[in-house]
Design an enzyme around this catalytic site. Structure first.
Site, PDB file in Angstrom:
ATOM      1  CG  ASP A   1      45.886  34.201  32.636  1.00 29.54           C
ATOM      2  OD1 ASP A   1      45.519  35.320  33.030  1.00 29.54           O
ATOM      3  OD2 ASP A   1      47.079  33.873  32.492  1.00 29.54           O
TER       4      ASP A   1
ATOM      5  CE  LYS B   1      41.301  35.426  37.868  1.00 28.65           C
ATOM      6  NZ  LYS B   1      42.169  34.613  37.006  1.00 28.65           N
TER       7      LYS B   1
ATOM      8  N   GLY C   1      45.289  40.406  34.223  1.00 28.57           N
ATOM      9  CA  GLY C   1      44.756  40.845  32.943  1.00 28.57           C
ATOM     10  C   GLY C   1      43.445  40.114  32.748  1.00 28.57           C
ATOM     11  CG  HIS C   2      40.718  40.001  35.307  1.00 30.57           C
ATOM     12  ND1 HIS C   2      40.164  40.256  36.528  1.00 30.57           N
ATOM     13  CD2 HIS C   2      41.780  39.200  35.557  1.00 30.57           C
ATOM     14  CE1 HIS C   2      40.869  39.637  37.464  1.00 30.57           C
ATOM     15  NE2 HIS C   2      41.861  39.004  36.903  1.00 30.57           N
TER      16      HIS C   2
ATOM     17  CD  GLN D   1      47.095  38.051  40.713  1.00 33.60           C
ATOM     18  OE1 GLN D   1      46.686  38.412  41.822  1.00 33.60           O
ATOM     19  NE2 GLN D   1      47.170  38.883  39.703  1.00 33.60           N
TER      20      GLN D   1
ATOM     21  CB  THR E   1      51.020  36.238  42.739  1.00 30.49           C
ATOM     22  OG1 THR E   1      51.152  37.654  42.688  1.00 30.49           O
ATOM     23  CG2 THR E   1      49.697  35.859  43.397  1.00 30.49           C
TER      24      THR E   1
ATOM     25  CE  LYS F   1      40.489  30.193  26.637  1.00 29.97           C
ATOM     26  NZ  LYS F   1      41.665  31.068  26.692  1.00 29.97           N
TER      27      LYS F   1
ATOM     28  CG  ASP G   1      35.456  27.469  23.032  1.00 31.92           C
ATOM     29  OD1 ASP G   1      35.417  27.591  24.266  1.00 31.92           O
ATOM     30  OD2 ASP G   1      36.104  28.226  22.293  1.00 31.92           O
TER      31      ASP G   1
HETATM   32  P1  GDP Z   1      41.267  35.977  33.578  1.00 37.74           P
HETATM   33  O1  GDP Z   1      42.590  36.567  33.937  1.00 37.74           O
HETATM   34  O2  GDP Z   1      40.909  34.810  34.423  1.00 37.74           O
HETATM   35  O3  GDP Z   1      40.176  36.996  33.503  1.00 37.74           O
HETATM   36  O4  GDP Z   1      41.448  35.401  32.094  1.00 37.74           O
HETATM   37  P2  GDP Z   1      42.157  36.140  30.857  1.00 37.74           P
HETATM   38  O5  GDP Z   1      41.250  37.176  30.361  1.00 37.74           O
HETATM   39  O6  GDP Z   1      43.558  36.523  31.190  1.00 37.74           O
HETATM   40  O7  GDP Z   1      42.275  34.937  29.841  1.00 37.74           O
HETATM   41  C1  GDP Z   1      41.183  34.224  29.410  1.00 37.74           C
HETATM   42  C2  GDP Z   1      41.097  34.335  27.888  1.00 37.74           C
HETATM   43  O8  GDP Z   1      40.185  33.378  27.399  1.00 37.74           O
HETATM   44  C3  GDP Z   1      40.597  35.672  27.388  1.00 37.74           C
HETATM   45  O9  GDP Z   1      41.184  35.962  26.152  1.00 37.74           O
HETATM   46  C4  GDP Z   1      39.084  35.437  27.218  1.00 37.74           C
HETATM   47  O10 GDP Z   1      38.506  36.299  26.267  1.00 37.74           O
HETATM   48  C5  GDP Z   1      39.086  34.014  26.740  1.00 37.74           C
HETATM   49  N1  GDP Z   1      37.911  33.210  27.097  1.00 37.74           N
HETATM   50  C6  GDP Z   1      37.180  33.226  28.251  1.00 37.74           C
HETATM   51  N2  GDP Z   1      36.244  32.246  28.224  1.00 37.74           N
HETATM   52  C7  GDP Z   1      36.409  31.607  27.043  1.00 37.74           C
HETATM   53  C8  GDP Z   1      35.776  30.479  26.451  1.00 37.74           C
HETATM   54  O11 GDP Z   1      34.877  29.853  27.013  1.00 37.74           O
HETATM   55  N3  GDP Z   1      36.221  30.075  25.225  1.00 37.74           N
HETATM   56  C9  GDP Z   1      37.240  30.714  24.579  1.00 37.74           C
HETATM   57  N4  GDP Z   1      37.626  30.240  23.401  1.00 37.74           N
HETATM   58  N5  GDP Z   1      37.862  31.783  25.114  1.00 37.74           N
HETATM   59  C10 GDP Z   1      37.457  32.205  26.327  1.00 37.74           C
HETATM   60  P1  IMO Z   2      45.004  36.993  36.276  1.00 36.07           P
HETATM   61  O1  IMO Z   2      44.272  37.784  37.335  1.00 36.07           O
HETATM   62  C1  IMO Z   2      48.373  34.390  35.327  1.00 36.07           C
HETATM   63  C2  IMO Z   2      52.005  34.927  37.712  1.00 36.07           C
HETATM   64  C3  IMO Z   2      53.243  35.440  36.990  1.00 36.07           C
HETATM   65  C4  IMO Z   2      54.329  34.763  37.805  1.00 36.07           C
HETATM   66  C5  IMO Z   2      53.764  34.798  39.222  1.00 36.07           C
HETATM   67  C6  IMO Z   2      54.297  35.930  40.082  1.00 36.07           C
HETATM   68  O2  IMO Z   2      44.969  37.578  34.925  1.00 36.07           O
HETATM   69  O3  IMO Z   2      44.620  35.548  36.348  1.00 36.07           O
HETATM   70  P2  IMO Z   2      53.822  38.556  40.066  1.00 36.07           P
HETATM   71  O4  IMO Z   2      54.021  39.584  38.987  1.00 36.07           O
HETATM   72  O5  IMO Z   2      52.421  38.415  40.533  1.00 36.07           O
HETATM   73  O6  IMO Z   2      54.791  38.698  41.192  1.00 36.07           O
HETATM   74  O7  IMO Z   2      54.224  37.157  39.348  1.00 36.07           O
HETATM   75  O8  IMO Z   2      52.363  34.927  39.084  1.00 36.07           O
HETATM   76  N1  IMO Z   2      50.807  35.777  37.567  1.00 36.07           N
HETATM   77  C7  IMO Z   2      49.764  35.454  36.798  1.00 36.07           C
HETATM   78  N2  IMO Z   2      49.567  34.418  35.958  1.00 36.07           N
HETATM   79  N3  IMO Z   2      47.394  35.290  35.507  1.00 36.07           N
HETATM   80  C8  IMO Z   2      47.556  36.306  36.385  1.00 36.07           C
HETATM   81  O9  IMO Z   2      46.559  37.136  36.740  1.00 36.07           O
HETATM   82  C9  IMO Z   2      48.797  36.454  37.028  1.00 36.07           C
HETATM   83  N4  IMO Z   2      49.301  37.350  37.905  1.00 36.07           N
HETATM   84  C10 IMO Z   2      50.525  36.914  38.236  1.00 36.07           C
HETATM   85  O10 IMO Z   2      53.258  35.041  35.643  1.00 36.07           O
HETATM   86  O11 IMO Z   2      54.439  33.414  37.424  1.00 36.07           O
HETATM   87 MG    MG Z   3      44.384  37.003  33.056  1.00 38.21          MG
END
Ligand code: GDP
Ligand code: IMO
Ligand code: MG
Length: 434
Positions: free
Chosen positions: A13, A16, A40-41, A223, A238, A330, A332
């Site tokens: 998270d 990416k 979840g991207h 991940q 994972t 992030k 900010d």
């Molecule tokens: P990923 O799994 O690595 O793609 O990240 P996620 O999408 O799960 O979580 C990142 C969250 O931070 C999302 O809600 C993005 O919209 C948000 N985000 C990404 N870059 C920034 C940033 O620079 N500032 C803020 N405030 N939010 C950001």
């Molecule tokens: P993105 O791609 C954050 C974590 C789960 C758990 C562990 C194992 O959005 O960064 P799993 O269901 O993979 O067997 O769970 O890995 N986990 C993540 N945490 N972002 C993810 O993906 C994750 N995918 C799995 O919360 O701790």
């Molecule tokens: Mg994510």
């Protein structure tokens, strides 16, 4: 044409999805090579916000071919829903393809994920319950069902039958739960097979041919490093190789065709699920960061645990991934804070260490983070687009990260929208992404 890889360096998270979407513009292909719909991207463009779980984050550009590669595990039900959802907001998915070699997540994988977590009780991993671990278990046990089995329904029937007979023994005898029905699953899944079959390709040849034609390829990690099955905080990880090594095994590309390894890290840390987190904040500062950063899981909506930036683990991640350039997201989120802490070392039994321990027992009982404090900048930076306009204290923070890691920061993200970025090093940035 040498390719670029984007990977997360913490516990996922990091943003990416946003970064892949931003940098994909000049690519011909975006490829996912591991993980499944546990990811979840989030992508945020012009007030439109959506979350991708299996589809690569290049999908917003209609000219990019998006491939879900051999190392990914695919839940067809979830993928079909995701395709429908993003088509409903006007995004064309006709260039989304699946590798024949990817493995399929079945309903019994999701059940077994849940039963195993319940069985583990207070030792549970805190998985996403998406069946990812059990799908990879079957892959390694050599009983998995692959995407290519969707192309021959006789083979699919046979493999599914054998698997369900076997899984029912585990479900009823080990977990003492009701057995599952072969017929209803078969009927449901042959419909998925029909829906997805036009998208099934031999991605190995597709990708190699693309290379030889000089196409630009971007690999999108899911991940992140500290969740890697080999190098993360095992067993709280994972079940795939989330590091750059996974690009080769998960897409069939040799290492010498990869060039730039771009690591994405947040300006602080978060983690969802159980497991060690040396810089976790256990006071109301954690709530402040969670609120400001909207730190709730994109897949499960669970509140993310929040903590300070951990440079020791980040250095370890950069080392294993061979990171050549860094992106910090992030920034900010830290804007209102009076002070910001950064972990530079760990302490175990009174002794300072500079390495990332392999032992979960050490992490759980003894690892203490040692911090350096930085003064905050207390100014909104989410609409700053040039590095020189960042507050002095923010630049100090950025410079410290660069010098500790001995790596160049290419870009600083200051908001979730596609355009909320500061390109810190323009010449490197445009050399890589033009
Ligand atoms: P990923 O799994 O690595 O793609 O990240 P996620 O999408 O799960 O979580 C990142 C969250 O931070 C999302 O809600 C993005 O919209 C948000 N985000 C990404 N870059 C920034 C940033 O620079 N500032 C803020 N405030 N939010 C950001
Ligand atoms: P993105 O791609 C954050 C974590 C789960 C758990 C562990 C194992 O959005 O960064 P799993 O269901 O993979 O067997 O769970 O890995 N986990 C993540 N945490 N972002 C993810 O993906 C994750 N995918 C799995 O919360 O701790
Ligand atoms: Mg994510």
């Amino acid at each position: 044409m040498p390719s670029n890889v984007i990977v997360g360096l913490q516990w996922g998270d990091e943003g990416k999805g946003k970064i892949t979407d931003l940098l994909a513009k000049n690519s011909d292909y975006v490829i996912r090579y591991q993980g499944g719909n546990n990811s979840g991207h989030s992508i945020h463009i012009n007030n439109r916000y959506f979350i991708l779980h299996l589809i690569p984050s290049g999908v917003v550009y209609p000219f990019i071919k998006c491939i879900i590669g051999p190392g990914v595990v695919i839940d067809p039900k979830s993928l079909i829903q995701e395709i429908k959802d993003i088509e409903s907001i006007g995004i064309n998915t006709s260039k989304v393809f699946l590798s024949k070699r990817a493995h399929i997540t079945m309903p019994y994988h999701r059940l077994l994920d849940q039963y195993k977590e319940e069985y583990l009780g207070d030792r549970s991993i805190g998985t996403t319950h998406r069946g990812i671990g059990p799908t990879y278990e079957d892959k390694i046990a050599r009983i998995g069902i692959r995407v290519l089995d969707f192309l021959n329904l006789k083979i699919f029937y046979k493999k599914l039958k054998e698997n369900i007979d076997y899984k029912n023994k585990i479900i009823t005898k080990v977990y003492k739960r009701p057995s599952i029905s072969f017929q209803s699953i078969y009927e449901e899944y042959i419909e998925y097979a029909k829906t997805l079959s036009p998208r099934i390709i031999d991605s190995v040849y597709e990708i190699h041919n693309a290379f030889h034609k000089g196409k630009k390829i971007l690999f999108e990690g899911a991940q992140a490093m500290l969740l890697d099955i080999n190098y993360g905080t095992y067993p709280y990880v994972t079940t795939s190789s989330t590091s750059t090594g996974g690009v080769c095994t998960g897409s069939g590309i040799p290492p010498n065709l990869l060039k730039n390894f771009i690591g994405v890290a947040k300006s602080y840390c978060t983690r969802v699920g159980s497991g060690p987190f040396p810089t976790e904040i256990r006071n109301n500062m954690s709530d402040i960061i969670r609120r400001r950063g909207n730190e709730y899981g994109s897949t499960t909506n669970r509140p993310r645990r929040c903590g300070w930036l951990d440079l020791l683990s980040l250095k370890y991640s950069c080392m294993i991934n061979g990171i050549t350039h860094l992106i910090i997201t992030k920034m900010d989120v830290l804007s209102e804070l009076e002070f910001i802490k950064v972990c530079v070392e760990y302490k175990i039994n009174g002794k300072r260490i500079q390495y990332f321990p392999a032992s979960i027992e050490l992490f759980e009982e003894k690892v203490e983070a040692i911090y350096i404090d930085f003064p905050g900048w207390k100014k909104d930076i989410s609409h700053i687009y040039e590095y020189e306009y960042l507050p002095k204290n923010c630049k100090k923070y950025v410079n410290f990260i660069e010098s500790y890691l001995n790596l160049e920061i290419l870009l600083i993200s200051v908001g979730s929208e596609r355009n909320q970025n500061i390109i810190k090093n323009k010449s490197s940035f445009f050399k890589i992404f033009s």
